[in-house]
Scaffold this motif. Structure first.
Motif, PDB file in Angstrom:
ATOM      1  N   GLU A  44       2.046  10.251  15.356  1.00 65.03           N
ATOM      2  CA  GLU A  44       1.731   9.516  14.142  1.00 65.03           C
ATOM      3  C   GLU A  44       0.212   9.353  14.008  1.00 65.03           C
ATOM      4  N   GLU A  46      -3.244   7.638  13.983  1.00 69.43           N
ATOM      5  CA  GLU A  46      -3.722   6.533  14.807  1.00 69.43           C
ATOM      6  C   GLU A  46      -5.025   5.999  14.227  1.00 69.43           C
ATOM      7  N   PHE A  47      -5.096   4.684  14.089  1.00 64.93           N
ATOM      8  CA  PHE A  47      -6.322   4.049  13.612  1.00 64.93           C
ATOM      9  C   PHE A  47      -7.446   4.276  14.619  1.00 64.93           C
ATOM     10  N   SER A 104      -6.528  -2.110   7.625  1.00 63.92           N
ATOM     11  CA  SER A 104      -5.260  -2.244   8.334  1.00 63.92           C
ATOM     12  C   SER A 104      -5.202  -1.167   9.411  1.00 63.92           C
ATOM     13  N   TYR A 106      -2.470   0.133  10.221  1.00 69.16           N
ATOM     14  CA  TYR A 106      -1.294   0.927   9.860  1.00 69.16           C
ATOM     15  C   TYR A 106      -1.653   1.892   8.741  1.00 69.16           C
ATOM     16  N   HIS A 107      -1.459   3.162   8.972  1.00 64.00           N
ATOM     17  CA  HIS A 107      -1.905   4.157   8.006  1.00 64.00           C
ATOM     18  C   HIS A 107      -1.187   4.034   6.672  1.00 64.00           C
ATOM     19  N   THR A 108       0.023   3.522   6.669  1.00 61.15           N
ATOM     20  CA  THR A 108       0.785   3.420   5.428  1.00 61.15           C
ATOM     21  C   THR A 108       0.192   2.387   4.473  1.00 61.15           C
ATOM     22  N   ASN A 109      -0.705   1.550   4.948  1.00 65.20           N
ATOM     23  CA  ASN A 109      -1.288   0.505   4.107  1.00 65.20           C
ATOM     24  C   ASN A 109      -2.554   0.935   3.377  1.00 65.20           C
TER      25      ASN A 109
END
Length: 123
Positions: A44, A46-47, A104, A106-109
């Motif tokens: 996935e 990663e920040f 965020s 979270y990448h979806t944000n």
């Protein structure tokens, strides 16, 4: 429409450095947090790092803290990720992202994304 265009990826030996750039267009730049994510094959996103709209606050993942530095140039609508002391585990596609008002992990944000640039670190 909004565009984020990354550049600066490439192949480097472990211990080396790379500088990634992201140019933003059609975006009220100072209103947006800018960030960098990375995605290794089969994993996935990663920040990695983020910077506030005025550049006064920066945030880093533990895995890159002390080695990566994020900065922004509001005159050029550009965000930079300076990567030093690179390790093979830093190998990934690096994506620039923009999010309104706050960051965020979270990448979806995140609202907008670039196309990505490949970073490969050889042992």
């Amino acid at each position: 429409q909004v565009q984020l265009v990354e550049s600066g990826g490439g192949l480097v030996q472990a211990g080396g450095s790379l500088r990634l750039s992201c140019a933003a267009s059609a975006l009220p730049f100072s209103n947006y947090f800018m960030g960098w994510f990375r995605q290794a094959p089969g994993k996935e996103p990663e920040f990695a790092a983020a910077i506030s709209g005025n550049g006064g606050s920066t945030y880093y993942a533990d895995s890159v803290k002390g080695r990566f530095t994020i900065s922004r140039d509001s005159a050029k609508n550009t965000v930079i990720l300076q990567m030093n002391s690179l390790k093979p585990e830093d190998t990934a596609v690096y994506y620039c992202a923009a999010r309104l008002f706050y960051y965020s992990v979270y990448h979806t944000n995140w609202n907008y994304w670039g196309q990505g640039t490949q970073v490969t670190v050889s042992a």
